[in-house]
Design a protein around this motif. Structure first.
Motif, short mmCIF file in Angstrom:
data_model
loop_
_atom_site.label_atom_id
_atom_site.label_comp_id
_atom_site.label_asym_id
_atom_site.label_seq_id
_atom_site.Cartn_x
_atom_site.Cartn_y
_atom_site.Cartn_z
N GLU A 277 19.47 86.85 -22.57
CA GLU A 277 18.41 86.38 -23.61
C GLU A 277 18.46 84.68 -23.66
OE1 GLU A 277 20.31 88.94 -25.57
OE2 GLU A 277 19.15 89.96 -23.80
N SER A 279 18.18 80.88 -23.59
CA SER A 279 17.16 80.02 -22.74
C SER A 279 17.93 78.94 -21.96
CB SER A 279 16.43 79.32 -24.08
OG SER A 279 15.52 78.11 -23.49
N THR A 299 14.70 82.21 -18.60
CA THR A 299 15.93 82.60 -19.28
C THR A 299 17.12 82.98 -18.38
OG1 THR A 299 15.24 84.96 -19.24
CG2 THR A 299 14.57 83.77 -21.07
#
Length: 316
Positions: A277, A279, A299
């Motif tokens: 997850e 970024s 991501t």
């Protein structure tokens, strides 16, 4: 800069703020200029290193049919054995002249990630193989955590910025065997020129010639570490996150001179990956008029998937 700078992690871990700032400045400068550094003062003991090399040499010397039973279909080579020539560099058709093993994350207290990551593969014939692999994985992960803390401070972020992203991250420990070369390779080298996918890579075993790094003048520089050092480099994920402030440097493992073709080479990189997850959108403080945003938002999980397709390890 024509050679790889050396730094000592113990300076960062000391209670002396001057020493700590010196380390942050040195590693930040190295990663901005050449993307590689030779690091001492890490958490690996000499004994642990020697024990792991002993175990992997025994494994790679096993008959091919024994190794083949540890090559697991359908997981893109993420765990266990990958046979000779299966992986190729981005943009290359020829497979690299290597075989390797993957140890992956030992997930703690996270059911979702336990389901997301494949299980580690146990080598029945060598009871110590997985025990020593796990211990090495943990010590390299710990080393990487403090390197990333220093880089966070260099980037004017909170010191623990990366901690939550790398805890239970999708990191990989990869013992590699480059077998003896038996005939003139057709357009293939032990590892073709490439950048790494991940945040940072910690490499054991860069003690002899072979690994080369491309500097800003497009020259290949030999990257040779002392026996007590790890070679550490910036991966593409960290380069994206920092809008290329920290450089993901192209590197390769070249074939030895002909008189050394009959020798094996072993090396053991640890690829520090975050959780999927995370970024990788360029940090605001790495974007300005002189350095406009260079990368699309993505991501870590999406970026890894793209690259595994490019490497030929998974199908689209």
């Amino acid at each position: 800069m024509s050679s790889i700078p050396s730094v000592n992690l113990q300076e960062f871990l000391s209670n002396d703020n001057k020493q700590k700032q010196k380390f942050i400045k040195e590693i930040g400068s190295a990663f901005e200029n050449i993307g590689f550094v030779a690091l001492s003062g890490h958490f690996l003991s000499e004994k642990l290193v020697a024990d792991l090399y002993k175990e992997i040499k025994v494994f790679f010397n096993q008959p091919q049919e024994l190794k083949d039973k540890y090559e697991i279909e359908g997981i893109g080579g993420q765990r266990g054995y990958t046979s000779f020539g299966k992986e190729h560099a981005k943009g290359k058709k020829e497979g690299d002249l290597k075989e390797f093993w993957h140890f992956g994350q030992y997930v703690e207290n996270d059911k979702k990630l336990e389901l997301e990551y494949p299980n580690n593969v146990m080598v029945e014939e060598q009871p110590n193989f997985n025990v020593i692999g796990k211990e090495t994985y943990k010590m390299l992960e710990k080393t990487a955590k403090y390197v990333l803390r220093a880089l966070a401070l260099h980037l004017n972020l909170e010191e623990t910025y990366f901690d939550a992203y790398i805890k239970n991250g999708n990191s990989i420990l990869r013992p590699i065997h480059y077998p003896p070369i038996t005939s003139e390779p057709k357009n293939a080298v032990r590892a073709a020129a490439h950048g790494d996918i991940n945040l940072i890579t910690l490499l054991m075993g860069a003690h002899g010639k072979g690994l080369q790094v491309k500097n800003h003048n497009d020259e290949w520089v030999d990257a040779i570490a002392r026996p007590d050092q790890l070679m550490i480099n910036v991966g593409d994920m960290l380069s994206r996150l920092t809008n290329n402030k920290l450089k993901s440097t192209i590197h390769q493992v070249v074939n030895p001179p002909k008189e050394l073709w009959g020798t094996s080479r072993y090396s053991i990189p640890f690829f520090m990956h975050p959780i999927s997850e995370m970024s990788l959108n360029c940090l605001d403080n790495c974007i300005d008029k002189e350095n406009p945003k260079q990368f699309e938002d993505i991501t870590a999980g999406e970026f890894l998937h793209e690259r595994l397709i490019e490497l030929g390890l998974i199908k689209e």
